[in-house]
Design a protein around this motif. Structure first.
Motif, PDB file in Angstrom:
ATOM      1  N   GLU A 186      20.916 -17.283  -5.617  1.00  0.00           N
ATOM      2  CA  GLU A 186      21.523 -17.951  -6.735  1.00  0.00           C
ATOM      3  C   GLU A 186      20.565 -19.086  -7.406  1.00  0.00           C
ATOM      4  O   GLU A 186      20.850 -19.413  -8.486  1.00  0.00           O
ATOM      5  CB  GLU A 186      22.617 -18.881  -6.357  1.00  0.00           C
ATOM      6  CG  GLU A 186      24.059 -18.093  -5.702  1.00  0.00           C
ATOM      7  CD  GLU A 186      24.955 -18.845  -5.021  1.00  0.00           C
ATOM      8  OE1 GLU A 186      25.084 -20.137  -5.170  1.00  0.00           O
ATOM      9  OE2 GLU A 186      26.121 -18.199  -4.730  1.00  0.00           O
ATOM     10  N   ARG A 187      19.583 -19.298  -6.856  1.00  0.00           N
ATOM     11  CA  ARG A 187      18.673 -20.493  -7.548  1.00  0.00           C
ATOM     12  C   ARG A 187      17.536 -19.732  -8.516  1.00  0.00           C
ATOM     13  O   ARG A 187      16.916 -20.635  -9.030  1.00  0.00           O
ATOM     14  CB  ARG A 187      17.903 -21.197  -6.362  1.00  0.00           C
ATOM     15  CG  ARG A 187      18.952 -21.693  -5.281  1.00  0.00           C
ATOM     16  CD  ARG A 187      18.513 -22.693  -4.473  1.00  0.00           C
ATOM     17  NE  ARG A 187      18.248 -23.985  -5.357  1.00  0.00           N
ATOM     18  CZ  ARG A 187      17.723 -25.358  -5.004  1.00  0.00           C
ATOM     19  NH1 ARG A 187      17.439 -25.414  -3.657  1.00  0.00           N
ATOM     20  NH2 ARG A 187      17.545 -26.302  -5.678  1.00  0.00           N
ATOM     21  N   ILE A 188      17.611 -18.556  -8.550  1.00  0.00           N
ATOM     22  CA  ILE A 188      16.731 -17.797  -9.466  1.00  0.00           C
ATOM     23  C   ILE A 188      17.364 -17.666 -10.752  1.00  0.00           C
ATOM     24  O   ILE A 188      18.435 -17.098 -10.893  1.00  0.00           O
ATOM     25  CB  ILE A 188      16.163 -16.490  -9.029  1.00  0.00           C
ATOM     26  CG1 ILE A 188      15.234 -16.736  -7.681  1.00  0.00           C
ATOM     27  CG2 ILE A 188      15.212 -15.753  -9.981  1.00  0.00           C
ATOM     28  CD1 ILE A 188      14.937 -15.338  -7.265  1.00  0.00           C
ATOM     29  N   HIS A 189      16.687 -18.257 -11.774  1.00  0.00           N
ATOM     30  CA  HIS A 189      17.310 -17.921 -13.151  1.00  0.00           C
ATOM     31  C   HIS A 189      16.837 -16.572 -13.942  1.00  0.00           C
ATOM     32  O   HIS A 189      15.479 -16.374 -13.593  1.00  0.00           O
ATOM     33  CB  HIS A 189      16.695 -19.101 -14.235  1.00  0.00           C
ATOM     34  CG  HIS A 189      17.148 -20.528 -13.793  1.00  0.00           C
ATOM     35  ND1 HIS A 189      17.013 -21.663 -14.387  1.00  0.00           N
ATOM     36  CD2 HIS A 189      18.468 -20.696 -12.763  1.00  0.00           C
ATOM     37  CE1 HIS A 189      17.583 -22.685 -13.859  1.00  0.00           C
ATOM     38  NE2 HIS A 189      18.489 -22.208 -13.086  1.00  0.00           N
ATOM     39  N   LEU A 209      12.260 -13.974 -14.931  1.00  0.00           N
ATOM     40  CA  LEU A 209      12.780 -14.683 -13.617  1.00  0.00           C
ATOM     41  C   LEU A 209      12.033 -16.024 -13.606  1.00  0.00           C
ATOM     42  O   LEU A 209      10.754 -15.852 -13.673  1.00  0.00           O
ATOM     43  CB  LEU A 209      12.670 -13.748 -12.381  1.00  0.00           C
ATOM     44  CG  LEU A 209      13.280 -12.289 -12.444  1.00  0.00           C
ATOM     45  CD1 LEU A 209      12.695 -11.625 -11.110  1.00  0.00           C
ATOM     46  CD2 LEU A 209      14.562 -12.257 -12.744  1.00  0.00           C
ATOM     47  N   THR A 210      12.532 -16.891 -13.291  1.00  0.00           N
ATOM     48  CA  THR A 210      12.229 -18.385 -13.030  1.00  0.00           C
ATOM     49  C   THR A 210      12.707 -19.158 -11.914  1.00  0.00           C
ATOM     50  O   THR A 210      14.026 -19.079 -11.744  1.00  0.00           O
ATOM     51  CB  THR A 210      12.579 -19.226 -14.483  1.00  0.00           C
ATOM     52  OG1 THR A 210      12.329 -18.367 -15.657  1.00  0.00           O
ATOM     53  CG2 THR A 210      11.931 -20.499 -14.430  1.00  0.00           C
ATOM     54  N   ASN A 211      11.881 -19.667 -11.173  1.00  0.00           N
ATOM     55  CA  ASN A 211      12.301 -20.540 -10.285  1.00  0.00           C
ATOM     56  C   ASN A 211      12.252 -21.981 -10.266  1.00  0.00           C
ATOM     57  O   ASN A 211      11.256 -22.595 -10.662  1.00  0.00           O
ATOM     58  CB  ASN A 211      10.911 -20.205  -8.897  1.00  0.00           C
ATOM     59  CG  ASN A 211      11.342 -20.979  -7.762  1.00  0.00           C
ATOM     60  OD1 ASN A 211      12.386 -21.586  -7.494  1.00  0.00           O
ATOM     61  ND2 ASN A 211      10.152 -21.124  -6.844  1.00  0.00           N
ATOM     62  N   PRO A 212      13.325 -22.164 -10.448  1.00  0.00           N
ATOM     63  CA  PRO A 212      13.635 -23.906 -10.719  1.00  0.00           C
ATOM     64  C   PRO A 212      13.468 -24.853  -9.574  1.00  0.00           C
ATOM     65  O   PRO A 212      13.571 -25.975  -9.609  1.00  0.00           O
ATOM     66  CB  PRO A 212      15.154 -23.914 -11.431  1.00  0.00           C
ATOM     67  CG  PRO A 212      15.620 -22.804 -10.349  1.00  0.00           C
ATOM     68  CD  PRO A 212      14.667 -21.737 -10.186  1.00  0.00           C
ATOM     69  N   THR A 213      12.987 -24.104  -8.341  1.00  0.00           N
ATOM     70  CA  THR A 213      13.056 -25.030  -7.209  1.00  0.00           C
ATOM     71  C   THR A 213      11.661 -25.551  -6.940  1.00  0.00           C
ATOM     72  O   THR A 213      10.695 -25.011  -7.441  1.00  0.00           O
ATOM     73  CB  THR A 213      13.699 -24.117  -6.146  1.00  0.00           C
ATOM     74  OG1 THR A 213      12.804 -23.215  -5.443  1.00  0.00           O
ATOM     75  CG2 THR A 213      14.989 -23.558  -6.375  1.00  0.00           C
ATOM     76  N   ASN A 214      11.624 -26.306  -5.819  1.00  0.00           N
ATOM     77  CA  ASN A 214      10.320 -26.873  -5.362  1.00  0.00           C
ATOM     78  C   ASN A 214       9.760 -26.033  -4.192  1.00  0.00           C
ATOM     79  O   ASN A 214       8.784 -26.361  -3.643  1.00  0.00           O
ATOM     80  CB  ASN A 214      10.271 -28.405  -4.932  1.00  0.00           C
ATOM     81  CG  ASN A 214      10.815 -29.225  -6.101  1.00  0.00           C
ATOM     82  OD1 ASN A 214       9.977 -29.076  -7.066  1.00  0.00           O
ATOM     83  ND2 ASN A 214      11.680 -30.130  -5.788  1.00  0.00           N
ATOM     84  N   GLN A 215      10.459 -24.978  -4.001  1.00  0.00           N
ATOM     85  CA  GLN A 215      10.051 -24.171  -2.823  1.00  0.00           C
ATOM     86  C   GLN A 215       9.629 -22.542  -3.328  1.00  0.00           C
ATOM     87  O   GLN A 215      10.132 -22.036  -4.401  1.00  0.00           O
ATOM     88  CB  GLN A 215      11.059 -23.882  -1.821  1.00  0.00           C
ATOM     89  CG  GLN A 215      11.576 -25.154  -1.204  1.00  0.00           C
ATOM     90  CD  GLN A 215      10.474 -25.852  -0.258  1.00  0.00           C
ATOM     91  OE1 GLN A 215       9.693 -25.161   0.196  1.00  0.00           O
ATOM     92  NE2 GLN A 215      10.419 -27.175  -0.426  1.00  0.00           N
ATOM     93  N   ALA A 245       3.028 -20.841 -11.894  1.00  0.00           N
ATOM     94  CA  ALA A 245       3.477 -19.402 -11.350  1.00  0.00           C
ATOM     95  C   ALA A 245       4.693 -19.269 -11.276  1.00  0.00           C
ATOM     96  O   ALA A 245       5.138 -18.596 -10.074  1.00  0.00           O
ATOM     97  CB  ALA A 245       2.466 -18.845 -10.489  1.00  0.00           C
ATOM     98  N   ASN A 246       5.586 -20.103 -11.652  1.00  0.00           N
ATOM     99  CA  ASN A 246       7.103 -20.031 -11.255  1.00  0.00           C
ATOM    100  C   ASN A 246       7.586 -18.953 -11.992  1.00  0.00           C
ATOM    101  O   ASN A 246       9.026 -19.025 -12.017  1.00  0.00           O
ATOM    102  CB  ASN A 246       7.902 -21.314 -11.344  1.00  0.00           C
ATOM    103  CG  ASN A 246       8.143 -21.786 -12.793  1.00  0.00           C
ATOM    104  OD1 ASN A 246       7.165 -21.641 -13.772  1.00  0.00           O
ATOM    105  ND2 ASN A 246       9.022 -22.544 -12.921  1.00  0.00           N
ATOM    106  N   ILE A 247       7.342 -18.244 -12.714  1.00  0.00           N
ATOM    107  CA  ILE A 247       7.884 -17.493 -13.830  1.00  0.00           C
ATOM    108  C   ILE A 247       7.234 -16.258 -13.705  1.00  0.00           C
ATOM    109  O   ILE A 247       6.020 -15.781 -13.657  1.00  0.00           O
ATOM    110  CB  ILE A 247       7.677 -17.792 -15.301  1.00  0.00           C
ATOM    111  CG1 ILE A 247       8.479 -17.027 -16.268  1.00  0.00           C
ATOM    112  CG2 ILE A 247       6.650 -17.971 -15.798  1.00  0.00           C
ATOM    113  CD1 ILE A 247       8.787 -17.491 -17.543  1.00  0.00           C
ATOM    114  N   THR A 248       7.972 -15.011 -13.784  1.00  0.00           N
ATOM    115  CA  THR A 248       7.734 -13.619 -13.758  1.00  0.00           C
ATOM    116  C   THR A 248       8.570 -12.555 -14.601  1.00  0.00           C
ATOM    117  O   THR A 248       9.585 -13.007 -15.086  1.00  0.00           O
ATOM    118  CB  THR A 248       7.330 -13.017 -12.562  1.00  0.00           C
ATOM    119  OG1 THR A 248       6.372 -11.821 -12.224  1.00  0.00           O
ATOM    120  CG2 THR A 248       8.687 -12.728 -11.615  1.00  0.00           C
TER     121      THR A 248
END
Length: 264
Positions: A186-189, A209-215, A245-248
Motif C-alpha cells: 500500500e505504501r508504493i505510489h 513507482l515511487t517510495n514515499p517512506t523512509n525505508q 533512487a526512490n523512483i523507478t
C-alpha cells in the motif's frame, strides 16, 4: 567438340563467332548504361534541387500523377507539360534557382523542388522522384516480442531521442489515471505513464513507482495483481524518499488493455 574447334580455327569463317561475341558484349554494356543513366531523388520534406539546360527538355517521373506550380515570373520562360506520371520541363532562357511545387493528385502531398536553368549540360535527361513517406508507409509492420516491447518502453523513458527505437507497428492507447490496486504494498505510489498496442494484439504499459517512506522496498513480480505476459522492474529496489533512487519504472506486457488485465 575438338572437331568443331578445329573447323573454326582452320578457315576464315571461324573468326565470325568471335566478332559476333564482341558485338553482343558491346551492345549489352551500351544498353545497361542507358537504363542506369538517370538521376534519382527522394522527397523527405527537404527541398530538392534540380538543374535544367536551357533549350534541352528534361523528364521528371513520379509514381503518381502530379500538378505543377510555377513561379509567376517564370511562366513565359519555362515550358511544362504533364503526361501521366511524368513532367516534361524545358527552360527557354536561364534563370536563378526558384521554387516549383509538385502536388500529388492522389493525396495532395506537395513536394518542393528548387530549379535553376543555365547553359551547363545536365547529367541525364531523366529524373525519378520518390516520396519517402509513401515508401515508409508501405513497409511491413514490425512484429514485436515482449522483450522488444520492454526495451522500447525503457528507451522512451531513459534514452535520448537518437537512441529510441522506431514505433513502427505500435499505436499509443489511453490509460486510467491511477492503478491503486496493482501492487500488494500500500505504501508504493503507482502512476500510469503510457501504453502502446501492437498490431498482433500485445500491450506494453509503463508505470512510475515511487517510495514515499523512509525505508527501502524490495520489488518482486509476485507483488503484482493482474494477468501479465511479462513484468519487468527497471530497478528491483526502491530506496528511501530521502534519496534520488526512490523512483523507478515498471513495464507490463499483456494480451488485453491495462485496465482489463488488472481487473482479471
Amino acid at each position: 567438340m575438338q572437331q568443331i574447334l578445329k573447323k573454326y580455327s582452320n578457315n576464315g569463317k571461324g573468326r565470325r563467332p568471335r566478332n559476333w561475341c564482341k558485338f553482343f558484349i558491346v551492345l549489352f554494356f551500351m544498353s545497361s548504361n542507358v537504363v542506369a543513366f538517370a538521376d534519382r531523388l527522394e522527397w523527405d520534406k527537404v527541398p530538392l534541387k534540380l538543374d535544367l539546360e536551357v533549350g534541352t527538355e528534361r523528364f521528371v517521373h513520379f509514381s503518381f500523377p502530379v500538378d505543377v506550380g510555377v513561379p509567376d515570373n517564370l511562366v513565359e520562360h519555362a515550358r511544362i507539360q504533364v503526361v501521366g506520371n511524368s513532367v516534361y520541363l524545358t527552360a527557354t532562357q536561364d534563370f536563378d534557382r526558384q521554387r516549383f511545387l509538385f502536388r500529388s493528385r492522389e493525396d495532395g502531398t506537395v513536394m518542393v523542388v528548387d530549379i535553376k536553368a543555365d547553359t551547363t549540360e545536365v547529367s541525364s535527361e531523366h529524373v525519378y522522384i520518390n516520396d519517402a513517406s509513401r515508401t515508409k508507409s508501405n513497409q511491413p509492420k514490425k512484429r514485436w516480442t515482449p522483450a522488444q516491447l520492454t526495451q522500447f518502453a525503457a528507451r522512451v523513458l531513459y534514452a535520448p531521442q537518437r537512441l529510441r527505437l522506431s514505433s513502427n507497428g505500435l499505436t499509443e492507447v489511453s490509460l486510467p489515471n491511477q492503478a491503486v490496486s496493482l501492487i500488494r504494498h500500500e505504501r508504493i505510489h503507482v502512476r500510469p505513464y503510457a501504453s502502446w498496442k501492437t498490431e498482433q494484439g500485445l500491450f506494453v504499459t509503463v508505470l512510475i513507482l515511487t517510495n514515499p517512506t523512509n525505508q527501502p522496498i524490495e520489488l518482486h513480480p509476485l507483488m503484482l495483481r493482474g494477468r501479465w505476459v511479462a513484468a519487468t522492474f527497471h530497478h528491483y529496489r526502491l530506496l528511501p524518499v530521502t534519496t534520488n533512487a526512490n523512483i523507478t519504472a515498471l513495464y507490463l506486457i499483456s494480451e488485453q488493455p491495462f485496465a482489463q488485465a488488472l481487473e482479471f
